[in-house]
Design a protein around this motif. Structure first.
Motif, PDB file in Angstrom:
ATOM      1  N   ILE A 196      43.181  -3.054  41.108  1.00 54.11           N
ATOM      2  CA  ILE A 196      42.676  -3.541  39.827  1.00 54.11           C
ATOM      3  C   ILE A 196      43.353  -2.744  38.719  1.00 54.11           C
ATOM      4  O   ILE A 196      43.391  -1.512  38.766  1.00 54.11           O
ATOM      5  CB  ILE A 196      41.144  -3.377  39.732  1.00 54.11           C
ATOM      6  CG1 ILE A 196      40.459  -4.226  40.812  1.00 54.11           C
ATOM      7  CG2 ILE A 196      40.638  -3.758  38.339  1.00 54.11           C
ATOM      8  CD1 ILE A 196      38.985  -3.964  40.941  1.00 54.11           C
TER       9      ILE A 196
ATOM     10  N   ILE B 196      36.337 -10.988  45.612  1.00 54.65           N
ATOM     11  CA  ILE B 196      36.637  -9.606  45.231  1.00 54.65           C
ATOM     12  C   ILE B 196      35.355  -8.881  44.851  1.00 54.65           C
ATOM     13  O   ILE B 196      35.150  -7.724  45.215  1.00 54.65           O
ATOM     14  CB  ILE B 196      37.653  -9.583  44.069  1.00 54.65           C
ATOM     15  CG1 ILE B 196      39.031 -10.011  44.578  1.00 54.65           C
ATOM     16  CG2 ILE B 196      37.732  -8.198  43.449  1.00 54.65           C
ATOM     17  CD1 ILE B 196      40.100 -10.052  43.505  1.00 54.65           C
TER      18      ILE B 196
ATOM     19  N   GLY C  98      44.405  -8.495  46.150  1.00 53.80           N
ATOM     20  CA  GLY C  98      44.378  -7.795  47.417  1.00 53.80           C
ATOM     21  C   GLY C  98      45.776  -7.458  47.885  1.00 53.80           C
ATOM     22  O   GLY C  98      46.757  -8.079  47.485  1.00 53.80           O
TER      23      GLY C  98
ATOM     24  N   VAL D  46      41.930  -3.522  47.534  1.00 47.74           N
ATOM     25  CA  VAL D  46      42.056  -4.349  46.336  1.00 47.74           C
ATOM     26  C   VAL D  46      42.524  -3.455  45.199  1.00 47.74           C
ATOM     27  O   VAL D  46      41.994  -2.354  44.998  1.00 47.74           O
ATOM     28  CB  VAL D  46      40.719  -5.022  45.966  1.00 47.74           C
ATOM     29  CG1 VAL D  46      40.757  -5.583  44.554  1.00 47.74           C
ATOM     30  CG2 VAL D  46      40.392  -6.133  46.960  1.00 47.74           C
TER      31      VAL D  46
ATOM     32  N   LEU E 256      37.663 -11.442  38.130  1.00 46.03           N
ATOM     33  CA  LEU E 256      37.165 -10.889  39.388  1.00 46.03           C
ATOM     34  C   LEU E 256      36.460 -12.017  40.139  1.00 46.03           C
ATOM     35  O   LEU E 256      35.366 -12.427  39.778  1.00 46.03           O
ATOM     36  CB  LEU E 256      36.213  -9.726  39.118  1.00 46.03           C
ATOM     37  CG  LEU E 256      36.862  -8.488  38.482  1.00 46.03           C
ATOM     38  CD1 LEU E 256      35.796  -7.505  38.041  1.00 46.03           C
ATOM     39  CD2 LEU E 256      37.827  -7.832  39.452  1.00 46.03           C
ATOM     40  N   SER E 257      37.098 -12.505  41.175  1.00 45.52           N
ATOM     41  CA  SER E 257      36.558 -13.633  41.922  1.00 45.52           C
ATOM     42  C   SER E 257      35.307 -13.225  42.686  1.00 45.52           C
ATOM     43  O   SER E 257      34.992 -12.045  42.846  1.00 45.52           O
ATOM     44  CB  SER E 257      37.602 -14.155  42.911  1.00 45.52           C
ATOM     45  OG  SER E 257      37.846 -13.186  43.923  1.00 45.52           O
TER      46      SER E 257
ATOM     47  N   ALA F 182      43.738  -8.245  39.231  1.00 44.55           N
ATOM     48  CA  ALA F 182      42.975  -7.888  40.429  1.00 44.55           C
ATOM     49  C   ALA F 182      43.533  -8.693  41.589  1.00 44.55           C
ATOM     50  O   ALA F 182      43.589  -9.920  41.521  1.00 44.55           O
ATOM     51  CB  ALA F 182      41.486  -8.175  40.244  1.00 44.55           C
TER      52      ALA F 182
END
Length: 312
Positions: free
Chosen positions: A127, A50, A147, A125, A46-47, A145
């Motif tokens: 996931i 995000i 977009g 987004v 998870l950046s 995850a």
């Protein structure tokens, strides 16, 4: 749509896609375009971007299996912060499906699909991961995850309901669509599609169009598959597993309709101008109807490029 040995032949560019996705990409003639996006599907953390997006979201959908094993897609809402990124690979959702929702008390240990949507900004987004806890909230060990594009997202503002009403009070469980259910579907400009892959797990995907883009007939429901990112995550899942779950809303009232059943992709010989020639037919087996979205719409603007409706 069945796969053949040639459909399943792999190449280095196929990394990240499963057999169903590859089969649909090839049939649609977009294998090259999809290959350029393959890295989106690699296991990722998870950046920071995000995490920042999720921290402000108030709306989420989850696809998973109920305690009895059926596939469903359910809405979850909460104040900003109810989606908490605890680490680069762990998401905590501080909400659970309420009593009456088919995913209430959904069992942990299963693969789930999540989609967080910001309707006003037309952002989303997706996931996917393993549900490790489903007690006071949901905890997901994240495996993917990424977009998605803003296509077909209608802009709307949702305000939370504060009336304290019990959402389980008016929930109806059944197997047959009633006239009010059909009317809700035919008026819908948005729904969420849940699918599953035997190896990868569940997925939740947004679908949108002009009101009326989902049709109801004697054989069930169908809708045109509009052009998208060419990954074909949902149709790829359906190519190997027909299980599907649909979630419809009447956003002004918060009324919801959840359907669990099977779906298949049909390919037309001669598509309409601007059409893909693909449509998805869904056969409902079970339904849950009620007011399970504890929010209502206070502003709305349609997506400006919804494809025109056809007569077929």
């Amino acid at each position: 749509m069945s796969t053949t040995p040639s459909d399943l032949a792999a190449s280095p560019a196929d990394a990240g896609f499963h057999a169903g996705e590859l089969a649909v990409q090839r049939k649609a003639g977009v294998r090259g375009e999809a290959a350029r996006l393959a890295r989106m599907l690699e296991p990722v953390t998870l950046s920071r971007g995000i995490a920042g997006f999720l921290a402000e979201r108030t709306f989420l959908v989850v696809t998973g299996r109920s305690a009895s094993g059926q596939l469903w897609t359910s809405p979850l809402t909460g104040p900003p912060g109810f989606l908490e990124v605890r680490s680069p690979a762990e998401l905590a959702v501080h909400a659970t499906p309420p009593a009456g929702d088919p995913l209430h008390a959904m069992p942990a240990g299963q693969k789930v699909g999540l989609t967080a949507v910001e309707f006003a900004a037309r952002r989303r987004v997706r996931i996917n991961g393993l549900l490790t806890d489903s007690g006071d909230g949901l905890v997901v060990e994240v495996e993917q995850a990424f977009g998605n594009c803003p296509q077909y997202i209608q802009q709307r503002l949702l305000a939370p309901d504060d009336d304290g009403a019990d959402p389980a009070g008016g929930v109806r469980h059944g197997t047959e669509l009633e006239p009010a259910d059909v009317a809700l579907i035919r008026a819908a400009d948005t729904f969420l599609l849940g699918t599953v892959n035997p190896e990868r797990g569940a997925d939740a995907s947004h679908r949108g169009g002009a009101p009326g883009f989902v049709r109801v007939d004697d054989d069930g429901l169908w809708w045109p598959d509009y052009p998208g990112n060419n990954l074909f995550n949902s149709l790829g899942n359906l190519a190997v597993d027909p299980e599907a779950a649909l979630l419809f809303f009447d956003f002004p009232s918060g009324r919801t309709l959840q359907l669990s059943g099977t779906a298949e992709t049909n390919w037309a010989a001669a598509p309409h101008p601007g059409d893909t020639g693909r449509m998805v037919r869904f056969t409902p087996r079970r339904l849950v109807a009620g007011h399970l979205l504890p929010a209502h719409e206070v502003a709305f603007r349609p997506y400006p490029h919804n494809p025109p409706l056809t007569d077929e």
